[in-house]
Design a protein around this motif. Sequence first.
Motif, PDB file in Angstrom:
ATOM      1  N   ILE A  99       0.837  -1.204   0.000  1.00  0.00           N
ATOM      2  CA  ILE A  99       0.000   0.000   0.000  1.00  0.00           C
ATOM      3  C   ILE A  99       0.873   1.254   0.000  1.00  0.00           C
ATOM      4  O   ILE A  99       0.613   2.209  -0.731  1.00  0.00           O
ATOM      5  N   ASP A 100       1.914   1.233   0.810  1.00  0.00           N
ATOM      6  CA  ASP A 100       2.792   2.396   0.910  1.00  0.00           C
ATOM      7  C   ASP A 100       3.508   2.680  -0.406  1.00  0.00           C
ATOM      8  O   ASP A 100       3.646   3.830  -0.814  1.00  0.00           O
ATOM      9  N   TRP A 101       3.970   1.624  -1.075  1.00  0.00           N
ATOM     10  CA  TRP A 101       4.753   1.804  -2.307  1.00  0.00           C
ATOM     11  C   TRP A 101       3.897   2.050  -3.544  1.00  0.00           C
ATOM     12  O   TRP A 101       4.354   2.667  -4.501  1.00  0.00           O
ATOM     13  N   THR A 102       2.652   1.547  -3.543  1.00  0.00           N
ATOM     14  CA  THR A 102       1.863   1.614  -4.777  1.00  0.00           C
ATOM     15  C   THR A 102       0.752   2.659  -4.757  1.00  0.00           C
ATOM     16  O   THR A 102       0.157   2.922  -5.800  1.00  0.00           O
TER      17      THR A 102
ATOM     18  N   THR B 120      -4.264   5.208   6.962  1.00  0.00           N
ATOM     19  CA  THR B 120      -4.842   4.118   6.176  1.00  0.00           C
ATOM     20  C   THR B 120      -4.012   2.850   6.317  1.00  0.00           C
ATOM     21  O   THR B 120      -4.547   1.753   6.504  1.00  0.00           O
ATOM     22  N   VAL B 121      -2.705   3.004   6.237  1.00  0.00           N
ATOM     23  CA  VAL B 121      -1.817   1.851   6.389  1.00  0.00           C
ATOM     24  C   VAL B 121      -1.977   1.261   7.784  1.00  0.00           C
ATOM     25  O   VAL B 121      -2.064   0.035   7.953  1.00  0.00           O
ATOM     26  N   LEU B 122      -2.043   2.112   8.787  1.00  0.00           N
ATOM     27  CA  LEU B 122      -2.223   1.646  10.154  1.00  0.00           C
ATOM     28  C   LEU B 122      -3.555   0.923  10.321  1.00  0.00           C
ATOM     29  O   LEU B 122      -3.632  -0.096  11.025  1.00  0.00           O
ATOM     30  N   LEU B 123      -4.595   1.409   9.677  1.00  0.00           N
ATOM     31  CA  LEU B 123      -5.899   0.744   9.728  1.00  0.00           C
ATOM     32  C   LEU B 123      -5.809  -0.658   9.129  1.00  0.00           C
ATOM     33  O   LEU B 123      -6.324  -1.630   9.701  1.00  0.00           O
ATOM     34  N   VAL B 124      -5.148  -0.784   7.995  1.00  0.00           N
ATOM     35  CA  VAL B 124      -4.998  -2.096   7.353  1.00  0.00           C
ATOM     36  C   VAL B 124      -4.244  -3.054   8.269  1.00  0.00           C
ATOM     37  O   VAL B 124      -4.640  -4.214   8.451  1.00  0.00           O
ATOM     38  N   VAL B 125      -3.157  -2.584   8.863  1.00  0.00           N
ATOM     39  CA  VAL B 125      -2.365  -3.424   9.761  1.00  0.00           C
ATOM     40  C   VAL B 125      -3.191  -3.826  10.982  1.00  0.00           C
ATOM     41  O   VAL B 125      -3.177  -4.982  11.411  1.00  0.00           O
ATOM     42  N   THR B 126      -3.951  -2.890  11.535  1.00  0.00           N
ATOM     43  CA  THR B 126      -4.777  -3.174  12.715  1.00  0.00           C
ATOM     44  C   THR B 126      -5.865  -4.193  12.394  1.00  0.00           C
ATOM     45  O   THR B 126      -6.137  -5.097  13.193  1.00  0.00           O
ATOM     46  N   VAL B 127      -6.496  -4.067  11.236  1.00  0.00           N
ATOM     47  CA  VAL B 127      -7.517  -5.043  10.822  1.00  0.00           C
ATOM     48  C   VAL B 127      -6.877  -6.428  10.656  1.00  0.00           C
ATOM     49  O   VAL B 127      -7.456  -7.442  11.074  1.00  0.00           O
ATOM     50  N   CYS B 128      -5.691  -6.479  10.081  1.00  0.00           N
ATOM     51  CA  CYS B 128      -4.987  -7.757   9.956  1.00  0.00           C
ATOM     52  C   CYS B 128      -4.716  -8.372  11.326  1.00  0.00           C
ATOM     53  O   CYS B 128      -4.915  -9.571  11.531  1.00  0.00           O
TER      54      CYS B 128
ATOM     55  N   ASP C 139      -1.015   6.436  -2.779  1.00  0.00           N
ATOM     56  CA  ASP C 139      -0.751   7.655  -2.016  1.00  0.00           C
ATOM     57  C   ASP C 139      -1.506   7.633  -0.690  1.00  0.00           C
ATOM     58  O   ASP C 139      -1.901   8.674  -0.173  1.00  0.00           O
ATOM     59  N   ALA C 140      -1.700   6.441  -0.144  1.00  0.00           N
ATOM     60  CA  ALA C 140      -2.458   6.300   1.101  1.00  0.00           C
ATOM     61  C   ALA C 140      -1.732   6.988   2.254  1.00  0.00           C
ATOM     62  O   ALA C 140      -0.499   7.049   2.287  1.00  0.00           O
ATOM     63  N   THR C 141      -2.515   7.465   3.191  1.00  0.00           N
ATOM     64  CA  THR C 141      -1.939   8.115   4.367  1.00  0.00           C
ATOM     65  C   THR C 141      -1.425   7.047   5.331  1.00  0.00           C
ATOM     66  O   THR C 141      -1.757   5.870   5.220  1.00  0.00           O
ATOM     67  N   ASP C 142      -0.649   7.516   6.301  1.00  0.00           N
ATOM     68  CA  ASP C 142      -0.169   6.598   7.340  1.00  0.00           C
ATOM     69  C   ASP C 142      -1.336   6.006   8.123  1.00  0.00           C
ATOM     70  O   ASP C 142      -1.284   4.860   8.562  1.00  0.00           O
TER      71      ASP C 142
END
Length: 119
Positions: A83-86, A93-101, A88-91
């Motif tokens: 998500i970070d490399w591909t 958003t990335v944190l939300l994805v990691v938390t859901v995982c 323009d998601a915010t931090d």
Amino acid sequence: MSASSAAFLEADRVVTLLLETAALGLDETTTIFFVGLASAALGSVVTWTAYRGYARNDSQPMLFLAVGVAFLTAIPFVLAHLIDWTTDATDATVLLVVTVCHLLGLLAIVRSFKRPDSR
């Protein structure tokens, strides 16, 4: 060589890599990436071992354990970096994805505690 022996050797290599990283003066981002990579690699070994236990014994709890460990270690690392490399998601958003995982991983592990014959 067993999977656990390989994991210990891998952990030793990771410690060596971390010491070299500190000695080489790499920045925090690079160090965090390598630590996350080591965690994902070790988590993959544990996931594979649990999956082999499922396949060998036809044990559904082992399958849930394998899925849970994967969602706690390897999957968040891969998704966060993709998500970070591909995009323009915010931090956030990335944190939300990691938390859901992490939540899904914990739910799968809790499910692995349930006996197959109980309701």
